[in-house]
Structure formats: C-alpha cells, structure tokens
Design a protein around this motif. Sequence first.
Motif, PDB file in Angstrom:
ATOM      1  N   GLY A  23       7.174  54.017  59.094  1.00 31.85           N
ATOM      2  CA  GLY A  23       7.679  55.239  58.488  1.00 31.85           C
ATOM      3  C   GLY A  23       7.349  56.498  59.251  1.00 31.85           C
ATOM      4  N   ASP A  24       6.531  56.403  60.304  1.00 30.26           N
ATOM      5  CA  ASP A  24       6.186  57.586  61.102  1.00 30.26           C
ATOM      6  C   ASP A  24       7.371  58.011  61.971  1.00 30.26           C
ATOM      7  N   PHE A  25       7.421  59.305  62.253  1.00 32.33           N
ATOM      8  CA  PHE A  25       8.399  59.830  63.217  1.00 32.33           C
ATOM      9  C   PHE A  25       7.751  59.847  64.595  1.00 32.33           C
ATOM     10  N   VAL A  26       8.426  59.259  65.565  1.00 34.65           N
ATOM     11  CA  VAL A  26       7.911  59.176  66.929  1.00 34.65           C
ATOM     12  C   VAL A  26       8.989  59.663  67.888  1.00 34.65           C
ATOM     13  N   VAL A  27       8.588  59.864  69.132  1.00 38.20           N
ATOM     14  CA  VAL A  27       9.522  60.267  70.186  1.00 38.20           C
ATOM     15  C   VAL A  27       9.476  59.209  71.280  1.00 38.20           C
ATOM     16  N   LEU A  28      10.632  58.664  71.601  1.00 43.44           N
ATOM     17  CA  LEU A  28      10.748  57.694  72.686  1.00 43.44           C
ATOM     18  C   LEU A  28      10.977  58.437  73.990  1.00 43.44           C
ATOM     19  N   LYS A  29      10.258  58.027  75.018  1.00 40.85           N
ATOM     20  CA  LYS A  29      10.334  58.707  76.308  1.00 40.85           C
ATOM     21  C   LYS A  29      10.632  57.694  77.402  1.00 40.85           C
ATOM     22  N   ARG A  30      11.589  58.036  78.225  1.00 44.51           N
ATOM     23  CA  ARG A  30      11.900  57.251  79.421  1.00 44.51           C
ATOM     24  C   ARG A  30      12.218  58.223  80.544  1.00 44.51           C
ATOM     25  N   GLU A  31      11.333  58.282  81.519  1.00 46.48           N
ATOM     26  CA  GLU A  31      11.415  59.284  82.585  1.00 46.48           C
ATOM     27  C   GLU A  31      11.378  60.680  81.956  1.00 46.48           C
ATOM     28  N   ASP A  32      12.447  61.456  82.091  1.00 40.25           N
ATOM     29  CA  ASP A  32      12.511  62.807  81.528  1.00 40.25           C
ATOM     30  C   ASP A  32      13.433  62.894  80.314  1.00 40.25           C
ATOM     31  N   VAL A  33      13.752  61.757  79.712  1.00 36.51           N
ATOM     32  CA  VAL A  33      14.669  61.717  78.571  1.00 36.51           C
ATOM     33  C   VAL A  33      13.859  61.397  77.315  1.00 36.51           C
ATOM     34  N   PHE A  34      14.129  62.153  76.243  1.00 31.47           N
ATOM     35  CA  PHE A  34      13.411  61.980  74.980  1.00 31.47           C
ATOM     36  C   PHE A  34      14.401  61.717  73.850  1.00 31.47           C
ATOM     37  N   LYS A  35      13.910  61.021  72.818  1.00 34.22           N
ATOM     38  CA  LYS A  35      14.712  60.798  71.619  1.00 34.22           C
ATOM     39  C   LYS A  35      13.770  60.612  70.436  1.00 34.22           C
ATOM     40  N   ALA A  36      14.018  61.350  69.342  1.00 37.07           N
ATOM     41  CA  ALA A  36      13.180  61.278  68.146  1.00 37.07           C
ATOM     42  C   ALA A  36      13.780  60.278  67.169  1.00 37.07           C
ATOM     43  N   VAL A  37      12.957  59.343  66.699  1.00 41.21           N
ATOM     44  CA  VAL A  37      13.393  58.324  65.745  1.00 41.21           C
ATOM     45  C   VAL A  37      12.288  58.119  64.713  1.00 41.21           C
ATOM     46  N   GLN A  38      12.640  57.434  63.632  1.00 41.52           N
ATOM     47  CA  GLN A  38      11.669  57.048  62.617  1.00 41.52           C
ATOM     48  C   GLN A  38      11.413  55.557  62.723  1.00 41.52           C
ATOM     49  N   VAL A  39      10.147  55.182  62.687  1.00 40.09           N
ATOM     50  CA  VAL A  39       9.763  53.776  62.824  1.00 40.09           C
ATOM     51  C   VAL A  39      10.083  53.057  61.519  1.00 40.09           C
ATOM     52  N   GLN A  40      10.974  52.086  61.598  1.00 37.53           N
ATOM     53  CA  GLN A  40      11.336  51.256  60.454  1.00 37.53           C
ATOM     54  C   GLN A  40      11.492  49.818  60.928  1.00 37.53           C
ATOM     55  N   ARG A  41      11.039  48.905  60.114  1.00 34.75           N
ATOM     56  CA  ARG A  41      11.105  47.491  60.488  1.00 34.75           C
ATOM     57  C   ARG A  41      12.551  46.996  60.470  1.00 34.75           C
ATOM     58  N   ARG A  42      12.864  46.180  61.472  1.00 35.01           N
ATOM     59  CA  ARG A  42      14.178  45.557  61.640  1.00 35.01           C
ATOM     60  C   ARG A  42      15.313  46.567  61.679  1.00 35.01           C
ATOM     61  N   LYS A  43      15.030  47.726  62.217  1.00 34.66           N
ATOM     62  CA  LYS A  43      16.074  48.727  62.418  1.00 34.66           C
ATOM     63  C   LYS A  43      16.379  48.827  63.912  1.00 34.66           C
ATOM     64  N   LYS A  44      17.642  48.619  64.243  1.00 37.84           N
ATOM     65  CA  LYS A  44      18.042  48.621  65.647  1.00 37.84           C
ATOM     66  C   LYS A  44      18.126  50.054  66.153  1.00 37.84           C
TER      67      LYS A  44
END
Length: 497
Positions: A23-44
């Motif tokens: 349920g936490d909000f996290v930010v995915l980072k790859r090189e210089d690209v970011f994306k904010a998502v919410q951690v949920q089980r079995r969510k693609k």
Amino acid sequence: MEGSGEQPDPQPPNPGDHHIRDGDFVVLKREDVFKAVQVQRRKKVTFEKQWFYLDNVIGHSYGTTFEVTAGGNLQPKKKKEEPTSETKEAGTDNRNIVDDGKSQKLTQDDIKALKDKGIKGEEIVQQLIENSTTFRDKTEFAQDKYIKKKKKKYEAVITVVKPSTRILSIMYYAREPGKINHMRYDTLAQMLTLGNIRAGNKMIVMETCAGLVLGAMMERMGGFGSIIQLYSGGGPVRAATACFGFPKSFLSGLYDFPLNKVDNLLNGTFSAEMLCSEPKDSSSVEESNGTLEEKQTSEQENEDSMAEASESNHSKEQETMEIISQDPKYKEPKERGSKKDYIQEKQRRQEEQRKRHLEAAALLSERNADGLIVASRFHPTPLLLSLLDFVAPSRPFVVYCQYKEPLLECYTKLRERGGVINLRVSETWLRNYQVLPDRSHPKLLMSGGGGYLLSGFTVAMDNLKADASLKSNSSTLELQKTEEPAAKKRKCPESDF
C-alpha cells in the motif's frame, strides 16, 4: 504505546519506515526516468516497456535495485565486480572505425532467441561485446559508452526509491511539465526557501500544479502547523500530493476553502449556508483525487506497447460484466443496497467537508497567516491582492508564474497599493554537469527556463497610525528647522576677528 520499551519517543525514526510495505507509494527509477506507483499485490505495472509485479518488493529497504525475471517477477540484483577489467584492451582513437553495420556478428534473431531462452540482460551484453569486431579498437571512454548504451537497452534493472519533493518534481517536469505549469525543481526549492516554509507555520497556498507545491510544503512542515489550500472548481486536485504517501496525522492540519467564497470572507458576508449552496460537492472530487494518479499512470502506460495484450483480455471480461449488469435479476437488489450506502456515505462526507470549510474560514478570518504561496495558471494580480489581506505583517509571500509579464504587472500594482517591501522578480538558471574521470563538462542539453518568482514581505498598513506618526515627525522636523538657524546666528558674532 507510551509504556513500551521499543521506540519510546519519536515515531518517524521507526525502522519499518525504511522498508517497503503493501500500500505504500514508491517511485520506480531506471537511469534518469522516474514513475510513481502504489505497491499492491498482483497488480501489473508497466514501466519503460517492461511489465512486472511488485509483490517481491515488499519487505525490502528503499533504494534496493531489482532485476526483472521471467514471469514479471522482481529479484534483488546482487552486486558483482565487473569482469571487463580483465579484457580492458582499448585503442588510442576511433578514426579507423567505420560504422557500416557489419561489426556485430549477432543478428536481431539471435538476440531474440537469447531472450526467449531466459538469458539475463547482463549475459546478452557480454555476448554483444564478445561478438563485436570493433569493440577492442575503441577508446576506453567509447567502450564505457557502448556498454552503458547496451545495458540500458537489454538489462531490465529497476531501483525502488522513496518519494520526495526533489524526485517527484524531477519526474513531473520530465514527463508532464504542463500539469505543474512548467515549474522546474530548482524553482520549487527557491519558493520553499523564500516562503520560509517550516514546522509550526500557518500557511496559505493557491496552486494548480496537481498538488506538487502542497506536497512539498507538507513534507517540509513535517505534520506540524496548518495549511489552508484555496481551490477553484469542485474541489482541490491532489494527485501529486497522494504520491508522497503522507500518514493520516499529516492531513489533520490540512484545510481547503473555495476560492469563490474569499470575497465574501473579506467583506464579512460569509455564512455557513453558502457552503451548502455549492453546485458541486467537493467530496466527489476528493474521491477522484485518489485515483487521479492512477489515471495519470494509465496515460503514461498507453505510450508503452507492452500493455496491448492484457487490454484485449480485459475487454472480454468487461463485455461479460456488462451483460450481467444489464440483466434486471442481477441489477435491482445490488443497486438498492448500494444506493442507500452511497447516499449515506455521500451525506457523511459532505457534512465532514462542510465542517472543515468552516474551520478553514475561521482560520482565514484571523488574518494572521505566516506566509502565502501562489503557483496558479490564473493571473496572479487579483489573487495576490485579495489574499494578502489574510497574511500577518512581516511575513513572506511568493508568487510563481511561467511568464514574467504577469509578474511585472503584479509588481507595479503592489507598488501602487503599498503594504509590501523588498519586492523582487527573479529567475533561476540551471545547467547540469556530467562528472566523470577526465571527462567532466556541462551537458549539451539544458532547460530553457523554469519560470519566474515574485517575492516580498508584508508590512503593517494602518492609516491612523501612519497619520499620527507623520504629524509627530513633521512637528519634530519643524522644531529642528527653527532651532538650527538660531544656533548658527548666535555663533556668528562670537567668531568676529
């Protein structure tokens, strides 16, 4: 619990806060690209043309780097020493290298076959290096650049970081600058500094930046103090604020108030009945605010081509659900029960919202706010001239605008009105640098502009006191004028020779 021996005093240093939870909000980072998502089980989740699940992220600490494996699972990446130091045969220059497309022995079909076998991206990059006929002839810098380019293409490596003002502002400015009025992250930092945002303040904010400015203020205040957000329309938009993942204790000091009722509050004609006659209830907008970020992320995911296969299956399920919902046997009993619950929940939320609006009106009526922040797509002059009446003397105010012409007009209006000092229109200049051994230099691409700021301080503007002080000052000046020449005349005859 207060009596427990573990963590007796403050809750923020809780070790669980450094680990990712469901349920936490996290930010995915790859090189210089970011994306904010919410951690949920079995969510693609789709990110940079890669889809995966965030189930294995739960329990790990922030800053952990994961690798996408078969089936969309994430596995923590182990740190390995690069074996490239053994085969560090480099050329002196690249003048004899011809880019004819024949230097790589592996074809696209071969690389696809390696991917189908489940070979990791790191091994694919190593095979590309071994099958390149020109790799050893390149210079050391060119080899590093080649490896970095291939790793970015074939290695599915993602780092999960904790949301912060800097990360979210960089993410919005890079992906959707229009939603934050093209406000650059260094401009936002200047706003927080010039506005003296700190814990215990009572701040007023009017912003149309998807809640990014509001979230930055809440993060800096740390849940202490109060923030009154003025909004236009049906309710405040807080999509970016939700990405911060603030605890519920932070929301206790957050109030909102409709902008169209500010004039009534200034004139003294505001009443509780005005809130009931609003055309749109803000509770429905607040409901949508929780899903606004999901809508934004879905818009970003539409750019990725990997999500098309799942959409076709989902459309079939939707068709069957529509057929079932159209059947009156299924429709009537569910709707009857859900309508009652919905109406009761809606009435409860409207009553809570009305109470919060009255509390916000009481706070504004005190006219002792510690600061004012305006970052809106509307013209700043009418907003600032009306909202400055709620700010106490000797308090800062900051106005952001993408263009300087509206701020210059606002500057002249404030000079004519008075009651403010230290007015300044400023613009920050930002340029990124590449810092690497023997090749540190400014980057070729830089931002053309991050917006303009108008800042200043309020002062007391009491006409009666000002008139009295002027009279006293004028009387003392007259006494000085009459006394000064008399003293000089007395000294003149004494100095005769």
